[in-house]
Design an enzyme around this catalytic site. Structure first.
Site, PDB file in Angstrom:
ATOM      1  N   CYS A 136      43.961  46.187  36.967  1.00 27.65           N
ATOM      2  CA  CYS A 136      43.209  46.453  35.731  1.00 27.65           C
ATOM      3  C   CYS A 136      43.367  47.902  35.306  1.00 27.65           C
ATOM      4  O   CYS A 136      42.663  48.784  35.802  1.00 27.65           O
ATOM      5  CB  CYS A 136      41.742  46.104  35.934  1.00 27.65           C
ATOM      6  SG  CYS A 136      40.739  46.421  34.478  1.00 27.65           S
ATOM      7  N   CYS A 139      40.287  49.509  33.795  1.00 21.91           N
ATOM      8  CA  CYS A 139      39.285  49.941  34.777  1.00 21.91           C
ATOM      9  C   CYS A 139      39.725  51.221  35.491  1.00 21.91           C
ATOM     10  O   CYS A 139      38.930  52.125  35.703  1.00 21.91           O
ATOM     11  CB  CYS A 139      39.059  48.887  35.850  1.00 21.91           C
ATOM     12  SG  CYS A 139      39.080  47.194  35.285  1.00 21.91           S
ATOM     13  N   ASP A 140      40.969  51.271  35.897  1.00 19.19           N
ATOM     14  CA  ASP A 140      41.383  52.290  36.858  1.00 19.19           C
ATOM     15  C   ASP A 140      42.395  53.314  36.336  1.00 19.19           C
ATOM     16  O   ASP A 140      42.702  54.284  37.026  1.00 19.19           O
ATOM     17  CB  ASP A 140      41.977  51.601  38.103  1.00 19.19           C
ATOM     18  CG  ASP A 140      40.954  50.669  38.760  1.00 19.19           C
ATOM     19  OD1 ASP A 140      39.771  51.030  38.764  1.00 19.19           O
ATOM     20  OD2 ASP A 140      41.338  49.602  39.249  1.00 19.19           O
TER      21      ASP A 140
END
Ligand code: NAP
Length: 313
Positions: A136, A139-140
């Site tokens: 992701c 997300c990261d």
């Protein structure tokens, strides 16, 4: 032994399941949840979550899920750390059997079983999960400022992830097993035009390497020439698709060709009255904790209204 009966039975314990639990609990529906084998779902595999409103300093994924759980139980959600192994949605009340054989019945079922990111299954992937390995970028990606990263895949997800990562990373290697992408034209063109992205065609990753600090290289192999080499990167993003966790509902509920549950319009109603779906199991587009949580709230509201129409309060 007779089956235990519930007004609302929630399957799955990610952001959508817990949020459905909070709303159904506050609606006095005494909801019950089978939390599954990985309580908290995909977020328990990430580290810092910085994009969920209300946590200005960010929060660790597992801790956030514990807070969701605590908030839901405060309003009466009963949680069983079990899997559902069988469902019968052909007649009401619906029947559910858990993995220890315990039978339950329910007036309404909210399915929040999520999706599972697909990984290649090569050495090092699981070992470095959350320490350089991710599925992701949204997300990261932020954690890879000025670093070199690799994205695996040739579909829309891979294009999107690679393009998004160029906002932070110094360089993004996009590794694809063939010599053409399956992604939509517009998304391919955007990725190919981006100077920070270097496509490595006809190649597969064979091992994620690293040390106590995390990932530091990925071994790749060219399928046409057989050439093997290592690429120095600190991030490895696998973008080869997700699998919605819907095997339990095959044949019973409407799904798309990949297996995502279909809901009616902007609601959470499935094709079976009284069965609702929320979160990643029914959403291949957004796949965010915040959107899943929103859909969980919607599912509890839809369930509450539908139960009211049936005279169940
Ligand atoms: P996908 O379209 O199924 O693409 C998966 C990619 O991963 C393919 O390029 C495939 O290679 C590769 N792959 C699969 N297994 C592999 C393996 N074992 N080793 C190496 N490579 C492998 O999945 P997706 O990109 O996640 O997209 C899923 C759906 O969501 C699509 O319908 C897509 O259009 C949609 N989506 C839309 C957007 C958007 O519009 N913004 C964004 C993301 C996703 P091959 O090509 O060789 O099979």
């Amino acid at each position: 032994m007779s089956a235990r009966h519930h007004k609302v039975y929630i399957i799955g314990s990610g952001p959508s399941g817990y949020t459905a639990g909070i709303y159904a609990g506050r609606a006095n529906l005494s909801p019950y949840m089978a939390a599954g084998l990985q309580p908290g779902g995909q977020l328990t595999q990430t580290t810092d979550v910085e994009n969920f409103p209300g946590y200005p300093e960010g929060i660790m994924g597992p801790e956030m899920m514990q807070q969701f759980e605590a908030q839901a139980t405060r309003f009466g959600l009963e949680i069983a750390h079990k899997m559902v192994s069988e469902v019968d949605l052909t007649a009401r009340p619906f029947k559910l059997v858990e993995d220890d054989g315990e039978a339950h019945t329910a007036d309404a079922v909210i399915i929040a079983t999520g999706a599972t990111a697909r990984y290649l299954g090569i050495p090092g992937e699981q070992e470095f999960l959350g320490r350089g390995v991710s599925a992701c970028a949204t997300c990261d990606g932020f954690f890879f400022r000025d670093q070199d990263v690799m994205v695996i895949g040739g579909g829309d997800s891979a294009m999107e992830e690679a393009t998004f990562l160029t906002r932070f990373a110094r360089k993004v290697y996009l590794v694809h097993r063939r010599d053409s992408f399956r992604a939509s034209k517009v998304m391919q063109e955007r990725a190919l035009a981006n100077e920070k992205i270097e496509v490595i065609w006809d190649s597969v990753a064979t091992e994620v390497k690293g040390n106590f600090q995390g990932v530091n290289a990925v071994a790749i192999k060219n399928l046409k020439t057989g050439e093997a080499r290592e690429v120095a990167v600190t991030g490895y993003f696998c973008a080869i698709g997700h699998t919605p966790n819907t095997s339990l509902f095959k044949g019973a509920l409407d799904m798309d060709s990949v297996g995502y549950l279909q809901v009616k319009g902007r609601s959470t109603h499935t094709n079976i009255e009284g069965v609702f779906a929320a979160g990643d199991v029914a959403d291949s587009t957004y796949r965010q904790a915040i959107t899943a949580a929103g859909m969980g709230a919607a599912a509890a509201i839809d369930a509450e209204r539908w139960l009211g129409e049936q005279g169940i309060e």
